[in-house]
Scaffold this motif. Structure first.
Motif, short mmCIF file in Angstrom:
data_model
loop_
_atom_site.label_atom_id
_atom_site.label_comp_id
_atom_site.label_asym_id
_atom_site.label_seq_id
_atom_site.Cartn_x
_atom_site.Cartn_y
_atom_site.Cartn_z
N PHE A 153 -47.94 -11.30 -102.21
CA PHE A 153 -49.19 -11.25 -102.96
C PHE A 153 -50.00 -10.02 -102.55
N VAL A 154 -50.20 -9.80 -101.25
CA VAL A 154 -51.00 -8.66 -100.80
C VAL A 154 -50.23 -7.35 -100.99
N PHE A 155 -48.91 -7.38 -100.81
CA PHE A 155 -48.10 -6.18 -100.98
C PHE A 155 -48.19 -5.67 -102.41
N THR A 156 -47.89 -6.55 -103.38
CA THR A 156 -47.92 -6.15 -104.78
C THR A 156 -49.34 -5.91 -105.27
N GLY A 157 -50.27 -6.72 -104.77
CA GLY A 157 -51.66 -6.53 -105.17
C GLY A 157 -52.20 -5.17 -104.76
N GLY A 158 -51.83 -4.71 -103.57
CA GLY A 158 -52.25 -3.38 -103.14
C GLY A 158 -51.51 -2.27 -103.86
N ILE A 274 -49.87 -8.68 -113.05
CA ILE A 274 -50.94 -9.58 -112.65
C ILE A 274 -50.38 -10.99 -112.57
N SER A 275 -49.57 -11.35 -113.57
CA SER A 275 -48.87 -12.64 -113.55
C SER A 275 -47.98 -12.74 -112.33
N ASN A 276 -47.29 -11.64 -112.02
CA ASN A 276 -46.33 -11.64 -110.92
C ASN A 276 -47.01 -11.89 -109.57
N ILE A 277 -48.14 -11.23 -109.31
CA ILE A 277 -48.77 -11.40 -108.00
C ILE A 277 -49.35 -12.81 -107.85
N ALA A 278 -49.81 -13.39 -108.97
CA ALA A 278 -50.31 -14.76 -108.90
C ALA A 278 -49.17 -15.72 -108.55
N GLY A 326 -46.16 -10.23 -125.06
CA GLY A 326 -46.94 -10.36 -123.84
C GLY A 326 -46.67 -11.67 -123.12
N LEU A 327 -46.57 -12.75 -123.87
CA LEU A 327 -46.32 -14.06 -123.26
C LEU A 327 -44.95 -14.09 -122.58
N ILE A 328 -43.92 -13.60 -123.29
CA ILE A 328 -42.59 -13.59 -122.69
C ILE A 328 -42.56 -12.68 -121.47
N GLY A 329 -43.23 -11.54 -121.58
CA GLY A 329 -43.30 -10.62 -120.44
C GLY A 329 -43.97 -11.26 -119.24
N MET A 330 -45.06 -11.98 -119.47
CA MET A 330 -45.75 -12.65 -118.36
C MET A 330 -44.88 -13.74 -117.74
N LEU A 331 -44.12 -14.46 -118.58
CA LEU A 331 -43.22 -15.48 -118.05
C LEU A 331 -42.09 -14.83 -117.25
N ALA A 337 -41.25 -13.56 -109.52
CA ALA A 337 -41.80 -14.04 -108.25
C ALA A 337 -41.03 -15.23 -107.71
N GLY A 338 -40.17 -15.83 -108.53
CA GLY A 338 -39.37 -16.96 -108.07
C GLY A 338 -38.39 -16.59 -106.97
N PHE A 339 -38.18 -15.28 -106.76
CA PHE A 339 -37.31 -14.83 -105.68
C PHE A 339 -38.04 -14.75 -104.34
N VAL A 340 -39.36 -14.98 -104.33
CA VAL A 340 -40.15 -14.87 -103.10
C VAL A 340 -39.56 -15.67 -101.93
N PRO A 341 -39.12 -16.94 -102.15
CA PRO A 341 -38.59 -17.70 -101.01
C PRO A 341 -37.34 -17.10 -100.38
N LEU A 342 -36.74 -16.09 -101.01
CA LEU A 342 -35.58 -15.43 -100.40
C LEU A 342 -35.96 -14.81 -99.06
N SER A 343 -37.21 -14.39 -98.92
CA SER A 343 -37.67 -13.80 -97.66
C SER A 343 -37.81 -14.84 -96.56
N ALA A 344 -37.94 -16.10 -96.93
CA ALA A 344 -37.94 -17.19 -95.94
C ALA A 344 -36.53 -17.72 -95.72
#
Length: 426
Positions: A153-158, A274-278, A326-331, A337-344
């Protein structure tokens, strides 16, 4: 090294390790400075006289050092510690950036731009990814998914949000070159917060000689042979963002033919992230509840595969519909972001002594995707056009879903964490 006991503070309850809070804030500000030029440096240099091919090669050289720095980040943490690794990243960034902005651009010397911008590329992987390794060591297992979600979140947000918004204001107020120089201010503030103000203790096992440290560096390669699952995780990480670097090369052209102008697409692209960082944050929580492996499989890989293919077909069905695209792009951005738990998940595949090496492979994948996406376009677009490219990228995501099912966490590493198989869908 043992994880800290869970603390009952507000920050800990929302998944943000309270003992590392200044590190997170520092990464946010550092990445804001580091990435403030990404959206406009190539067009600016082309306007100043470079060819598009020269600007592209400059970015490629930058990407090479990002990949190298990403791989070294994990093993350097285990060899010299996270603070020294992060300081090395700051030094490389400041050195490369100062030479690039202070010498190469004023002289408009392309032969000098290449090495100086490339040196700069070592900066953020050594800084930010070293802190990510720090998180994996110093966060309780049950909180780790949320903790890495906050990191992204902070990485992509920055990098992709604050840096871009700041640049849009600063360029208008001060111009391009002063804006580039101002990056150093944000980098220094971020580094001070993450390295100095952040007082969390990270104790390394004693390395008695240089050969021990060399062994740690070699461990970053040998880990794949000893633990093939780590190699699989690295491949999945490459697939994660391959489309992110492939789409801008051909998708705007296709969408323009379907009634969506390039200017509109750029606004959609910004909204996607923006969708991704959320959802980086949301999927950190989901991963801890639904299971890391299941989250990566179904939300990350399968979700991205489905919405990648829909990005080709839906604009034909709803021609010129900005809302639909836009909707499909946001989805798609959300599923990215569903790959985030790969880091854990990845460091949990190995014992404590190999976590840094495992994270190095994962970080290398994060760097290599910068090349794989454009390389796929270069190799196949002329043969299969947009439709074929979307199916190739979608197919890679579906393949990543299959590979992820092999990333089963060893029972010994599942303390304080709900066993993945208890949630298993496949």
């Amino acid at each position: 090294m043992e994880n800290l006991a869970h603390k009952d503070t507000f920050l800990d309850r929302i998944g943000l390790p309270s003992h590392l809070i200044w590190g997170y804030i520092g990464v946010l500000i550092f990445m804001m400075g580091d990435g403030l030029e990404l959206a406009w440096i190539s067009p600016y240099l082309v306007e100043e006289g470079l060819s598009v091919q020269q600007a592209a090669f400059l970015t490629t050289a930058y990407g090479v050092t990002i990949a190298i720095g990403a791989w070294f980040s994990g093993v350097l943490v285990e060899a010299i510690g996270p603070r020294r690794t992060m300081l090395l990243g700051v030094f490389m960034y400041v050195l490369g950036h100062s030479l690039f902005v202070g010498l190469a651009i004023p002289a408009f010397d392309y032969s000098l731009m290449i090495p100086t911008y490339a040196i700069r590329g070592f900066g953020y992987p050594l800084f930010a990814y070293a802190f990510l390794v720090w998180i994996t060591y110093r966060t309780p297992q049950h909180q780790l998914g949320k903790a890495v979600g906050w990191f992204w979140f902070v990485f992509t947000g920055g990098l992709s949000v604050l840096g871009a918004y700041y640049s849009s204001w600063s360029i208008q107020m001060f111009g391009h070159i002063p804006t580039l120089w101002s990056a150093l201010i944000w980098v220094f503030i971020g580094a001070f917060l993450a390295i100095v103000v952040n007082r969390d203790k990270f104790e390394l096992e004693k390395k008695s000689d240089h050969s021990s440290k060399l062994k740690e560096l070699l461990n970053g390669v040998m880990i794949v042979k000893r633990e093939p699952k780590v190699g699989i995780a690295g491949i999945v990480r490459i697939v994660n963002q391959a489309a992110q670097y492939a789409f801008p090369l051909f998708l705007p052209i296709y969408l323009a033919s379907q009634g969506v102008s390039t200017t509109v697409w750029l606004n959609i692209w910004g909204t996607i992230f923006i969708s991704n960082i959320a959802f980086n944050l949301i999927f950190g929580f989901v991963g801890d509840k639904f299971g890391w492996r299941n989250t990566v499989t179904w939300f990350g890989a399968v979700g991205c595969g489905v919405f990648t293919i829909m990005l080709f077909y839906m604009p034909q069905i709803f021609t010129g519909s900005i809302f639909v695209v836009g909707l499909i792009g946001m989805l798609w951005g959300a599923c990215l972001a569903g790959f985030v738990p790969l880091s854990a998940l990845t460091p949990s595949l190995v014992g404590d002594g190999d976590k840094g090496a495992a994270m190095s492979i994962l970080n290398l994948g994060a760097g290599l995707c910068v090349f794989v996406g454009p390389a796929l376009v270069a190799l196949f677009y002329g043969l299969v056009n947009t439709q074929g490219m979307m199916w190739i990228l979608g197919g890679l995501y579906f393949g990543a879903a299959i590979l992820t099912r092999f990333l089963e966490v060893p029972t010994a590493n599942e303390k304080d964490y709900v066993e993945e198989d208890s949630h298993s869908v496949v």
